[in-house]
Every structure is written in structure tokens, then in C-alpha cells.
Design an enzyme around this catalytic site. Structure first.
Site, PDB file in Angstrom:
ATOM      1  N   ASN A  87       0.714  -1.120  -0.001  1.00 32.04           N
ATOM      2  CA  ASN A  87      -0.009   0.000  -0.035  1.00 32.04           C
ATOM      3  C   ASN A  87       0.845   1.244  -0.170  1.00 32.04           C
ATOM      4  O   ASN A  87       1.777   1.292   0.896  1.00 32.04           O
ATOM      5  CB  ASN A  87      -0.801   0.121   1.219  1.00 32.04           C
ATOM      6  CG  ASN A  87      -1.835  -1.271   1.371  1.00 32.04           C
ATOM      7  OD1 ASN A  87      -2.508  -1.363   0.389  1.00 32.04           O
ATOM      8  ND2 ASN A  87      -1.975  -1.782   2.314  1.00 32.04           N
ATOM      9  N   HIS A 100       6.412  -1.408   3.348  1.00 32.06           N
ATOM     10  CA  HIS A 100       6.306  -2.986   3.864  1.00 32.06           C
ATOM     11  C   HIS A 100       5.627  -3.714   2.804  1.00 32.06           C
ATOM     12  O   HIS A 100       4.788  -3.127   2.255  1.00 32.06           O
ATOM     13  CB  HIS A 100       5.780  -2.699   5.390  1.00 32.06           C
ATOM     14  CG  HIS A 100       4.609  -2.085   5.435  1.00 32.06           C
ATOM     15  ND1 HIS A 100       4.545  -0.609   5.442  1.00 32.06           N
ATOM     16  CD2 HIS A 100       3.371  -2.163   5.119  1.00 32.06           C
ATOM     17  CE1 HIS A 100       3.595  -0.050   5.612  1.00 32.06           C
ATOM     18  NE2 HIS A 100       2.391  -1.185   5.284  1.00 32.06           N
TER      19      HIS A 100
HETATM   20  P1  AMP Z   1      -0.402  -0.575   5.799  1.00 35.49           P
HETATM   21  O1  AMP Z   1      -1.994  -0.297   6.273  1.00 35.49           O
HETATM   22  O2  AMP Z   1      -0.180  -1.006   4.411  1.00 35.49           O
HETATM   23  O3  AMP Z   1       0.227   0.694   6.001  1.00 35.49           O
HETATM   24  O4  AMP Z   1       0.040  -1.584   6.820  1.00 35.49           O
HETATM   25  C1  AMP Z   1       0.363  -1.317   8.002  1.00 35.49           C
HETATM   26  C2  AMP Z   1       0.113  -2.793   8.709  1.00 35.49           C
HETATM   27  O5  AMP Z   1       0.826  -2.567   9.956  1.00 35.49           O
HETATM   28  C3  AMP Z   1      -1.338  -3.054   9.109  1.00 35.49           C
HETATM   29  O6  AMP Z   1      -1.630  -4.381   8.507  1.00 35.49           O
HETATM   30  C4  AMP Z   1      -1.436  -3.105  10.790  1.00 35.49           C
HETATM   31  O7  AMP Z   1      -1.996  -4.178  11.083  1.00 35.49           O
HETATM   32  C5  AMP Z   1       0.167  -3.427  11.063  1.00 35.49           C
HETATM   33  N1  AMP Z   1       0.626  -3.047  12.344  1.00 35.49           N
HETATM   34  C6  AMP Z   1       0.517  -1.970  12.644  1.00 35.49           C
HETATM   35  N2  AMP Z   1       1.109  -1.899  14.156  1.00 35.49           N
HETATM   36  C7  AMP Z   1       1.684  -3.235  14.246  1.00 35.49           C
HETATM   37  C8  AMP Z   1       2.547  -3.655  15.117  1.00 35.49           C
HETATM   38  N3  AMP Z   1       2.862  -3.156  16.401  1.00 35.49           N
HETATM   39  N4  AMP Z   1       3.106  -4.906  14.936  1.00 35.49           N
HETATM   40  C9  AMP Z   1       2.756  -5.738  13.853  1.00 35.49           C
HETATM   41  N5  AMP Z   1       1.962  -5.215  12.928  1.00 35.49           N
HETATM   42  C10 AMP Z   1       1.308  -3.532  12.933  1.00 35.49           C
END
Ligand code: AMP
Ligand code: ZN
Length: 114
Positions: A87, A100
Site C-alpha cells: 500500500n 512494507h
Molecule cells: P498498511 O496499512 O499497508 O500501512 O499496513 C500497516 C500494517 O501494520 C497493518 O496491517 C497493521 O495491522 C500493521 N501493524 C500496525 N502496528 C503493528 C505492530 N505493532 N506490529 C505488527 N503489525 C502492526
């Protein structure tokens, strides 16, 4: 980046369930999984988004894709398939500004995504 959530995970300032780590890359379980396997794969170097992908970081991003392929195999996803998602930016749905890749698998995926 001191205020970046994923840099804090890399530095063990915030806990995570690590799946794979080497000198360039970290993979850990998403805290809010959208499928039975939902792993985030990130470069240890802070790169904000795909908008910052250029000749200086081709090596690390191609390495990330080899890591993703290897994790998918280890998680038993190779035969049935999986999805890799990036994303980028506000309309792309990016909520963490450290590039990511989501590795999603273990269920049927649908198209178009929401
Ligand atoms: P995006 O919306 O593509 O930026 O993805 C960010 C992702 O990070 C989401 O799927 C969240 O669930 C994940 N996320 C946020 N905080 C954490 C955390 N502390 N540990 C693992 N995943 C996380
Ligand atoms: Zn970062």
C-alpha cells in the site's frame, strides 16, 4: 527514524513476532491479521514508501522479494498460492510510513481488493 513504528520494531523497542531476520530485512507477523498467514516484510533501512524506490535501493527490494518467496514456501503457501501487497500513500491505504510488503495466504483471495 526515531518516531517510526517499524524502525522501533527493528530496534526491539516495540515487541513483534519475528519470522525471519537478516542484516537487511525483517519479517514479522501483522498485529491485525487479515488471513491465516499475514506477515509484514520490511527493509531495516528506513524507506518511506514505494515513492522512494530508486536505483539506490534496488538491491534491498529485490532481496525482499526473495525473502518473501522463501517465507511463502516455509509457510506452506507455495502450492496453493498467496498474495503480496504494497500500500503506497494515502489513497493506497498506507498507514505506516516505512515501506512494507504484506504476505497474505491460507485462504482464497478476492479481486478487486477493497
Ligand atoms: P498498511 O496499512 O499497508 O500501512 O499496513 C500497516 C500494517 O501494520 C497493518 O496491517 C497493521 O495491522 C500493521 N501493524 C500496525 N502496528 C503493528 C505492530 N505493532 N506490529 C505488527 N503489525 C502492526
Ligand atoms: Zn522506519
Amino acid at each position: 527514524m526515531s518516531d517510526c513504528l517499524f524502525c522501533k520494531i527493528i530496534n526491539n523497542e516495540i515487541p513483534s513476532t519475528k519470522i525471519y531476520e537478516d542484516e537487511k530485512v525483517l519479517a514479522f507477523n501483522d498485529i491485525n491479521p487479515q488471513s491465516p498467514v499475514h506477515i509484514l516484510i520490511i527493509p531495516k533501512k528506513h524507506i518511506t514508501s514505494m515513492n522512494d524506490f530508486d536505483e539506490t535501493n534496488i538491491d534491498i527490494l529485490s532481496h525482499i522479494f526473495l525473502v518473501i518467496k522463501s517465507i511463502a514456501k516455509d509457510k506452506g503457501l507455495k502450492e496453493k498460492g498467496y498474495r503480496i501487497v504494497n500500500n503506497c500513500g494515502e489513497q493506497g491505504g498506507q498507514t505506516v510510513d516505512h515501506i512494507h510488503f504484506h504476505l497474505l495466504g491460507g485462504r482464497n483471495m478476492y479481486w478487486p481488493p477493497g
